[in-house]
Design a protein around this motif. Structure first.
Motif, PDB file in Angstrom:
ATOM      1  N   ALA A 278       0.857  -1.193   0.000  1.00 40.77           N
ATOM      2  CA  ALA A 278       0.000   0.000   0.000  1.00 40.77           C
ATOM      3  C   ALA A 278       0.893   1.243   0.000  1.00 40.77           C
ATOM      4  CB  ALA A 278      -0.906  -0.011   1.231  1.00 40.77           C
ATOM      5  N   MET A 279       0.456   2.286  -0.725  1.00 39.82           N
ATOM      6  CA  MET A 279       1.300   3.466  -0.914  1.00 39.82           C
ATOM      7  C   MET A 279       0.482   4.734  -0.671  1.00 39.82           C
ATOM      8  SD  MET A 279       3.427   1.741  -4.022  1.00 39.82           S
ATOM      9  CE  MET A 279       1.940   1.158  -4.817  1.00 39.82           C
ATOM     10  N   PRO A 280       0.353   5.100   0.611  1.00 41.27           N
ATOM     11  CA  PRO A 280      -0.540   6.216   0.952  1.00 41.27           C
ATOM     12  C   PRO A 280      -0.109   7.549   0.356  1.00 41.27           C
ATOM     13  CG  PRO A 280       0.769   5.524   2.865  1.00 41.27           C
ATOM     14  CD  PRO A 280       0.971   4.492   1.801  1.00 41.27           C
ATOM     15  N   CYS A 281       1.200   7.747   0.147  1.00 41.58           N
ATOM     16  CA  CYS A 281       1.634   9.028  -0.427  1.00 41.58           C
ATOM     17  C   CYS A 281       1.169   9.141  -1.870  1.00 41.58           C
ATOM     18  CB  CYS A 281       3.148   9.181  -0.337  1.00 41.58           C
ATOM     19  SG  CYS A 281       3.713   9.331   1.364  1.00 41.58           S
ATOM     20  N   LEU A 282       1.097   8.013  -2.577  1.00 40.90           N
ATOM     21  CA  LEU A 282       0.588   8.071  -3.950  1.00 40.90           C
ATOM     22  C   LEU A 282      -0.901   8.399  -3.928  1.00 40.90           C
ATOM     23  CD1 LEU A 282       1.196   7.621  -7.012  1.00 40.90           C
ATOM     24  CD2 LEU A 282      -0.066   5.498  -6.708  1.00 40.90           C
ATOM     25  N   ASP A 283      -1.655   7.717  -3.064  1.00 37.93           N
ATOM     26  CA  ASP A 283      -3.086   8.027  -2.974  1.00 37.93           C
ATOM     27  C   ASP A 283      -3.289   9.519  -2.700  1.00 37.93           C
ATOM     28  OD1 ASP A 283      -3.990   5.489  -3.566  1.00 37.93           O
ATOM     29  OD2 ASP A 283      -4.402   4.897  -1.503  1.00 37.93           O
ATOM     30  N   LEU A 284      -2.404  10.098  -1.896  1.00 42.54           N
ATOM     31  CA  LEU A 284      -2.477  11.538  -1.604  1.00 42.54           C
ATOM     32  C   LEU A 284      -2.043  12.367  -2.812  1.00 42.54           C
ATOM     33  CD1 LEU A 284      -2.794  13.721   0.780  1.00 42.54           C
ATOM     34  CD2 LEU A 284      -0.304  13.658   0.821  1.00 42.54           C
ATOM     35  N   ALA A 285      -0.911  12.020  -3.402  1.00 39.24           N
ATOM     36  CA  ALA A 285      -0.321  12.855  -4.466  1.00 39.24           C
ATOM     37  C   ALA A 285      -1.192  12.903  -5.713  1.00 39.24           C
ATOM     38  CB  ALA A 285       1.079  12.342  -4.821  1.00 39.24           C
ATOM     39  N   VAL A 286      -1.924  11.818  -5.983  1.00 38.79           N
ATOM     40  CA  VAL A 286      -2.792  11.828  -7.167  1.00 38.79           C
ATOM     41  C   VAL A 286      -4.238  12.088  -6.772  1.00 38.79           C
ATOM     42  CG1 VAL A 286      -1.256  10.258  -8.419  1.00 38.79           C
ATOM     43  CG2 VAL A 286      -3.234   9.316  -7.187  1.00 38.79           C
ATOM     44  N   ALA A 287      -4.476  12.407  -5.494  1.00 36.41           N
ATOM     45  CA  ALA A 287      -5.842  12.605  -4.993  1.00 36.41           C
ATOM     46  C   ALA A 287      -6.721  11.455  -5.464  1.00 36.41           C
ATOM     47  CB  ALA A 287      -6.396  13.955  -5.434  1.00 36.41           C
ATOM     48  N   HIS A 288      -6.291  10.239  -5.137  1.00 34.16           N
ATOM     49  CA  HIS A 288      -6.980   9.049  -5.649  1.00 34.16           C
ATOM     50  C   HIS A 288      -8.440   9.037  -5.190  1.00 34.16           C
ATOM     51  CE1 HIS A 288      -7.793   4.989  -6.903  1.00 34.16           C
ATOM     52  NE2 HIS A 288      -6.593   4.913  -7.440  1.00 34.16           N
ATOM     53  N   PRO A 289      -9.372   8.799  -6.134  1.00 35.16           N
ATOM     54  CA  PRO A 289     -10.798   8.810  -5.752  1.00 35.16           C
ATOM     55  C   PRO A 289     -11.167   7.647  -4.823  1.00 35.16           C
ATOM     56  CG  PRO A 289     -10.516   8.078  -8.033  1.00 35.16           C
ATOM     57  CD  PRO A 289      -9.169   8.562  -7.565  1.00 35.16           C
TER      58      PRO A 289
END
Ligand SMILES: [Zn+2]
Length: 399
Positions: A278-289
């Motif tokens: 799991a990569m929470p910074c990516l979910d944040l950086a791309v504002a993952h829906p």
């Protein structure tokens, strides 16, 4: 005589596999290190040492393992990022997306690629990362992918961070070659070369809408397996692909992203022993829906690891920030997040026999934090708490 003694820590976190609390918290312990390996942890008895680190009032834990990075790339996507956060389209001419980074990366010599990646690895190390995966995937052509593999080899010689090389030729479809031809090139030439020359440990593929189909992914990963490269997968970041069952069947080392993976698929992956990354910074950086449902993955029996996903779309070097976001965005306990960033991340790279925990016989990859309690790691959002980084028994960062 012991080489290095770290003594009287406020807390040692062994992160041993069998620790009942998940992190193996030992109040007031010491660590003895010789020949780059851990000799003893906890009660180490009276002993003489060449070097002593007084760790009173400090937390000591394993070096972080960043098990998913694209640290090797050319150019910058800062213009794209700045436009996206403001809800605008990137300016004309700015590199955009994987295709934009591929154009920038192909321009670079191997030396230039390495020179751009080393400062990123230096920042990772300063924040406590002692082992990192490095993927190819911005070449998307025979020579350019081989250059990235060679760059990984040179990186390993140029930084104290231990580099684990992954062939991710199937990162995206190249703009200048038909897809069938490119998959044939990966399967017929790149995978055999990478394996024969010992340039990669893993073979990865991006299975998703707009990327590689399930059938193409299967071909790429099967070729990897046939040549001794263990499979990994970028999976279900933006759609449910069905590739989870393929990963379970192949016994993949890890599946990464998992935003759209169903609970039934997660159970199947868990039963097969595949680690979820799991990569929470990516979910944040791309504002993952749809941020990944990590509690659901754990409930389904999966072992969850954490990683930065450092790449041009997510320029994050700190596993401390990853831990902080994982606690708040994914609802992990502090202990769960620390274990996910150390032992479980080592499992995702199949390095857990040598790194990821502090146990006798393992590599002495150790962090000394300038705080008294491990919970501070989650609490001090954005701070760098690392005072010392020790890699294979050698102090490589001192702040
Ligand atoms: Zn990735």
């Amino acid at each position: 005589m012991t080489d290095l003694l770290i003594r009287n820590a406020a807390e040692i976190l062994t992160c041993a596999a069998d620790a009942p609390d998940g992190i193996g918290r030992l109040p007031g312990g010491s660590i003895a290190i010789s020949d780059g390996l851990i000799e003893a942890v906890g009660e180490v008895g009276a002993r003489r040492a060449h070097k002593v680190i007084e760790a009173a009032g400090r937390v000591v834990l394993p070096g972080f393992v960043d098990c998913h990075t694209h640290v090797l790339f050319g150019g910058s996507r800062v213009e794209e990022y700045a436009a996206r956060v403001a809800g605008r389209e990137p300016p004309a001419g700015a590199p955009v997306g994987i295709a934009g980074t591929v154009r920038e990366t192909r321009r670079l010599s191997t030396d230039a690629l390495v020179a751009q990646a080393l400062p990123r690895l230096g920042e990772m190390l300063a924040h406590g990362t002692t082992t990192a995966e490095s993927k190819t995937g911005y070449g998307l052509a025979l020579e350019a992918e081989l250059r990235m593999l060679e760059a990984n080899r040179r990186l390993a010689a140029g930084t104290p961070v231990e580099i684990v090389s992954t062939l991710l030729a199937a990162h995206a479809l190249p703009e200048d070659m038909p897809r069938d031809e490119y998959v044939g090139l990966i399967v017929g030439r790149l995978v055999p070369r990478a394996a024969a020359e010992g340039l990669a440990r893993f073979c990865d593929a991006y299975c998703d809408q707009g990327y590689f189909t399930l059938e193409e992914t299967q071909r790429v990963l099967a070729a990897g397996v046939a040549h001794g490269l263990a499979p990994k997968l970028h999976l279900d970041a933006y759609s449910t692909t069905g590739a989870a069952r393929l990963a379970a069947d192949l016994g993949a080392a890890s599946v990464d992203h998992l935003n759209f993976t169903s609970p039934e698929e997660a159970e199947c992956l868990g039963a097969a022993g595949v680690v979820a990354v799991a990569m929470p910074c990516l979910d944040l950086a791309v504002a993952h829906p749809r941020p990944v449902d990590v509690r659901g993955l754990i409930g389904a029996g999966m072992t969850v690891a954490l990683a930065t996903d450092l790449c041009p779309a997510c320029h994050v070097a700190s596993m401390q920030l990853v831990i902080q976001l994982a606690c708040r965005l994914y609802g992990l306990s502090v202990a769960e997040a620390i274990r996910a960033a150390t032992l479980h991340a080592a499992m995702a790279l199949r390095r857990d026999k040598t790194v990821g925990s502090l146990e006798p016989g393992k590599q002495a990859d150790v962090l000394v934090l300038g705080v008294e309690r491990h919970e501070e790691l989650a609490y001090r959002i954005g701070s760098n708490l690392v005072e010392r980084v020790i890699k294979r028994g050698r102090v490589v960062v001192e702040r």
